[in-house]
Design an enzyme around this catalytic site. Sequence first.
Site, PDB file in Angstrom:
ATOM      1  N   GLU A  95      36.499  42.372  41.601  1.00  0.00           N
ATOM      2  CA  GLU A  95      37.035  42.411  40.246  1.00  0.00           C
ATOM      3  C   GLU A  95      35.896  42.233  39.252  1.00  0.00           C
ATOM      4  O   GLU A  95      34.957  41.468  39.498  1.00  0.00           O
ATOM      5  CB  GLU A  95      38.057  41.284  40.045  1.00  0.00           C
ATOM      6  CG  GLU A  95      39.221  41.351  40.999  1.00  0.00           C
ATOM      7  CD  GLU A  95      40.051  40.078  41.023  1.00  0.00           C
ATOM      8  OE1 GLU A  95      41.156  40.125  41.584  1.00  0.00           O
ATOM      9  OE2 GLU A  95      39.604  39.050  40.500  1.00  0.00           O
ATOM     10  N   ASP A 137      43.969  37.897  47.561  1.00  0.00           N
ATOM     11  CA  ASP A 137      45.018  38.650  48.244  1.00  0.00           C
ATOM     12  C   ASP A 137      44.777  38.789  49.738  1.00  0.00           C
ATOM     13  O   ASP A 137      45.729  38.851  50.513  1.00  0.00           O
ATOM     14  CB  ASP A 137      45.151  40.049  47.634  1.00  0.00           C
ATOM     15  CG  ASP A 137      45.804  40.015  46.264  1.00  0.00           C
ATOM     16  OD1 ASP A 137      47.025  39.819  46.204  1.00  0.00           O
ATOM     17  OD2 ASP A 137      45.096  40.171  45.260  1.00  0.00           O
TER      18      ASP A 137
END
Length: 399
Positions: free
Chosen positions: A152, A168
């Site tokens: 990210e 995740d």
Amino acid sequence: MFERFRRRALAPLVTTALAAALLTIGGPPSAEAAVPATIPLKVTNSSGRGEPVYIYNLGTLLTTGQQGWADANGAFHAWPAGGNPPTPAPDASIPGPAAGQTKTIRIPKFSGRIYFSYGQKLVFKLTTGGLVQPAVQNPSDPNRDILFNWSEYTLNDSGLWINSTQVDMFSAPYAVGVQRSDGSTVNTGHLKSGGYNGFFTALRGQPGGWANLIQTRSDGTVLRALSPGHGLETGALPASVMDDYVNRVWQKYSSSTLTVTPFTDQPNTKYYGRVSGGVMNFTNSAGAVVTSFQKPDADSIFGCHKLLDAPNDLVRGPISRTLCAGFNRSTLITNPNQPDTTTAGFYQDVVTNHYARKIHAQMADGKAYAFAFDDVGNQESLVHDGNPLQAYLTLDPFS
């Protein structure tokens, strides 16, 4: 059941972990920012794998708020309209470097994700609400049997924030870095020698269903370990996995006080938690109740949401972030003053986030984003520079 496994649309700005870090250290854009429209991202393939690599840069263009993707030159392309059922997205893949090689692309002022996959291109689709991301906790997701991962990042007028994330899943190993304006570099996300296999070996040996988080392909290839929140969705972990610890926390603070000092630069801002009538109420220094929490379940704890929702305010959000970190690290009973930043005391209870515990144990610098608010106490795998010369993404060995 469909609602539980519905794939998620790409968030308008940043995912939870990175958004939290930006709130903590990002601040408003500088009026004197000199960050160019694009910067180089050097991708190095040190994986030792022979399959082709595909790279994707997907997110929101901060100058316009449009969702789309960037090509290898950093040029932005808006997504076309999607449909219901979802329609195929344009092929946004960029050929990555072969094993032992490097490739430099350019990244624009984006907030989003850099995906990379081995052997196969990822399948992306578009709904009327935007991009549908892979959600491999869903056994019918078209990306379920593809080996992939993502980083990210946000690049804006205040600089670059880029992380390695396991919020995740824990999958294909990689590290991120940035070259600062003075020419020095900083990186994070590297595993210890043997850390990749060491993590999976440790998870397999953890009783209580934790081994069920591991997903493999039919040919035996280990693909990933799902985060425990997704493990609850699939039934890999029992819904009661955190109940014993939560009950002990609620019992302790029925007769004593939990003190939360959420801001390191505001040591006099404190909130005081006591359980009454099954609810933990927090009061300020004047004795007024400022927010309350129902007893959280495992999903709320692992996801840092639902009963531990953390709005972007100055009271409930910071308290909730602190509680979330304390539950995941199992420090709430041992230390009534939170946040606890003494890493030696993390994950010591038999009931804890063993996924996060085992990830941190295998990181070369001890840093990881193993749950959304792992940045509490600065335990996150994030690098930042206000005027970056270059960013790095290193695909590491599977060892």
